[in-house]
Design an enzyme around this catalytic site. Structure first.
Site, mmCIF file in Angstrom:
data_model
loop_
_atom_site.group_PDB
_atom_site.id
_atom_site.type_symbol
_atom_site.label_atom_id
_atom_site.label_comp_id
_atom_site.label_asym_id
_atom_site.label_seq_id
_atom_site.Cartn_x
_atom_site.Cartn_y
_atom_site.Cartn_z
ATOM 1 N N GLY A 131 77.605 -31.982 1.686
ATOM 2 C CA GLY A 131 77.796 -32.776 0.467
ATOM 3 C C GLY A 131 76.734 -33.850 0.345
ATOM 4 N N SER A 134 74.300 -33.098 7.130
ATOM 5 C CA SER A 134 73.211 -32.534 6.335
ATOM 6 C C SER A 134 73.696 -32.257 4.922
ATOM 7 C CB SER A 134 72.695 -31.247 6.979
ATOM 8 O OG SER A 134 73.714 -30.252 6.965
ATOM 9 N N LYS A 135 72.786 -31.754 4.083
ATOM 10 C CA LYS A 135 73.096 -31.505 2.673
ATOM 11 C C LYS A 135 74.252 -30.524 2.495
ATOM 12 C CE LYS A 135 68.390 -32.421 1.038
ATOM 13 N NZ LYS A 135 67.175 -31.852 0.398
ATOM 14 N N ARG A 136 74.413 -29.615 3.440
ATOM 15 C CA ARG A 136 75.488 -28.624 3.291
ATOM 16 C C ARG A 136 76.869 -29.262 3.382
ATOM 17 N NH1 ARG A 136 77.549 -26.702 8.273
ATOM 18 N NH2 ARG A 136 76.454 -27.521 10.092
#
Length: 594
Positions: free
Chosen positions: A333, A329-331
């Site tokens: 990177g 996921s975005k967390r």
């Protein structure tokens, strides 16, 4: 005979691909198997495919639907049609890109069609900009589609928002056949059902009265204008069994589902209904998608059967995981194709790396072109275990692909980047060509080249001489060595040699070494420090010749602060060597005190 609430005598009549011959039903795969009242087993043989369809009644009258088996993947090549169906609600995630890639490779390897369909029924979140970005990312990756919203085709329209009339038609067909019904339950009633189910520790399935309402009750609500949804009538007993081409046998029980909504009260169709109608009416033969869609298969299979549609093969690809084994996921990177593109990744490297996330050709080889992947890809070699996205390996692989580019292509890429970022005023020429060849080993991403060239053009002499690592050089009579180098510059012999290129440098440095009574590291380390300002770097001879070349022109951007070779030598006259020796003594004192 009736099983659950589905009238079975007309089932085979509604299957357009089923026919009888000699008292046996011939059913072309892929199709649905129904476990119903006892009749003979029917065997269909097509090339090397054996497909058995049995109908029997059990004591519980359960319904079992079985899709095509994994061994049946050898479909006639010209019948293969796959689709990638993104929602234009954001950027193209690497997981979606891999799903698109696997669909593309399967279609191309089978001589089939790769269809692009836009699933934009989420009107609030879908945007034209997102759709265009997804199409651009797919094109950048080289995954060109045969049919889609921009190129058309025989099965359009290719946006779900343009297919509403089709969904309404099939929803009405389900109402008329009794496979669906109108549900007038309010949100409050539905929430109460969920609460009761939760208290009883039961699945939150629909148990409302409208599943068995009379025509009079329905007509009364219609006269009052009560909002309603369309619910699909799920058999009360039975199970669904599919043989997924990747995951093998998967089974669900009907009693965990309950009657589900296919059309909302605002007239908008629900995802599972749209997808089924789209895949069927677009003649999709294989549905290759992420494993998070696996639970949707139960609803979709029931809709296929109720509408008499031919069911495709299913293949559910594992998720892409982060290093901590959670879903990427975005967390963690960068996760979108567009982000990696902006970071300087190559499309061919991304294709190569994504293909290896869950697939391999059975050898140790890790490097493939798109054409080679088409040749070697098979769905049987796709792993059902989750694949970890290793950004370090992806970066390394990109560097390998970058350095494998033809010299002129690599020069064009890096030259344009250097000019775009303002380091250089020109994107081509002798200096650019030689700089690319000199620095390419330090470049894994296109954007790395900016730092590599800036570092090459810099002259951090003071910082280098002030570092503890410079101590051996300072102690090796570097001030005397610098005087000899300045004498070579004053006489003109140094620049005369450099103007002859690398061969001129080689002759000069050999002669200079004899004069200074130095060779090897004791000769080249002080030369590197004095001429480049650094202790480490690429080939010293090529570097110095290149610094001389770039210093005679006007191609370096003014903001870089480039110090020419001539200016560097003039600066050497002003160096206070004793102060650097004193600094080294001070550094030693600090180290001892700690």
């Amino acid at each position: 005979m009736q099983v659950g609430s589905i009238q079975m005598p007309t089932l085979l009549d509604r299957l357009p691909w089923a026919r009888f011959r000699g008292g046996f039903a011939e059913v072309a795969p892929p199709c649905l198997r129904q476990s119903l009242p006892l009749t003979p087993s029917f065997v269909h043989r097509r090339k090397n495919i054996n497909f058995v369809c049995r109908f029997r009644v059990s004591s519980t009258r359960c319904l079992s639907i079985v899709s095509a088996s994994r061994s049946s993947v050898n479909e006639e090549e010209n019948a293969v049609r796959v689709r990638f169906a993104p929602s234009p609600t954001g950027n193209l995630h690497v997981g979606g890109a891999r799903t698109a890639l696997f669909n593309y490779l399967f279609a191309r390897s089978k001589g089939g069609k790769f269809v692009l369909r836009i699933e934009d029924t989420d009107l609030e979140r879908s945007t034209k900009e997102s759709e265009e970005a997804v199409l651009q990312d797919l094109s950048w990756l080289g995954l060109h589609w045969d049919e889609g919203p921009d190129v058309g085709g025989d099965y359009g329209p290719y946006r779900q928002s343009e297919r509403n009339a089709l969904y309404k038609k099939y929803a009405e067909d389900l109402i008329n056949s009794g496979h669906a019904y109108r549900c007038f339950c309010s949100n409050e009633e539905l929430e109460k059902m969920k609460e009761i189910a939760k208290l009883k520790q039961l699945p939150p399935v629909y148990t409302g009265k409208w599943a068995s309402a009379t025509d009079e009750e329905v007509q009364e609500e219609l006269r009052k204008g009560t909002p309603f949804t369309y619910r699909f009538r799920v058999p009360k007993e039975g199970s669904l069994k599919i043989n997924d081409l990747i995951r093998g046998e998967v089974i669900w029980n009907f009693d965990t589902l309950g009657d589900f909504v296919i059309m909302r009260s605002n007239g908008q169709p629900v995802y599972n209904f749209c997808v089924t109608v789209d895949d069927a009416t677009m003649a999709i033969s294989h549905v290759i998608r992420a494993e998070e869609h696996l639970p949707n298969t139960l609803r979709q299979a029931l809709i296929y059967k109720a509408l008499g549609f031919r069911m495709p093969y299913f293949a559910h690809v594992s998720l892409i995981l982060a290093p901590d084994k959670s879903k990427l996921s975005k967390r963690h990177g960068a996760t979108s194709v567009g982000q990696f593109k902006e970071m300087g990744y190559l499309p061919q490297a991304m294709i190569n790396y994504l293909a290896l996330l869950g697939w391999g050709d059975g050898t140790e080889n890790e490097f493939f072109t798109l054409e080679q992947l088409v040749e070697k890809f098979s769905i049987e070699r796709v792993n059902k275990s989750g694949a970890v996205f290793d950004s370090t390996k992806f970066r390394w692989m990109n560097g390998q692909h970058l350095r494998l580019l033809p010299p002129e292509e690599l020069t064009k890429l890096l030259g344009h980047h250097w000019m775009r970022t303002g380091i250089l005023k020109e994107s081509e020429g002798l200096f650019v060509e030689e700089a690319v060849q000199l620095l390419k080993d330090a470049v894994d991403l296109i954007t790395d080249s900016e730092k590599a060239l800036s570092n090459f053009l810099s002259y951090p002499l003071h910082e280098t001489l002030s570092s503890s690592e410079a101590k051996p050089i300072l102690e090796d009579s570097i001030s005397v060595f610098a005087d000899s180098l300045l004498a070579a510059y004053d006489s003109g012999e140094l620049f005369d040699a450099l103007d002859q290129g690398k061969s001129g440098w080689q002759k000069w440095v050999k002669s200079f070494g004899k004069l200074a009574k130095r060779k090897g590291k004791s000769l080249f380390m002080p030369l590197r420090v004095l001429l480049t300002g650094k202790l480490h770097g690429p080939d010293i001879g090529v570097s110095v010749v290149l610094l001389r070349t770039v210093g005679t022109g006007d191609i370096v951007g003014s903001q870089v602060g480039f110090v020419t070779l001539e200016e560097r030598l003039k600066l050497l006259r002003e160096v206070d060597w004793q102060s650097f020796n004193n600094n080294q003594t001070a550094l030693e004192s600090v180290a001892v005190s700690h």
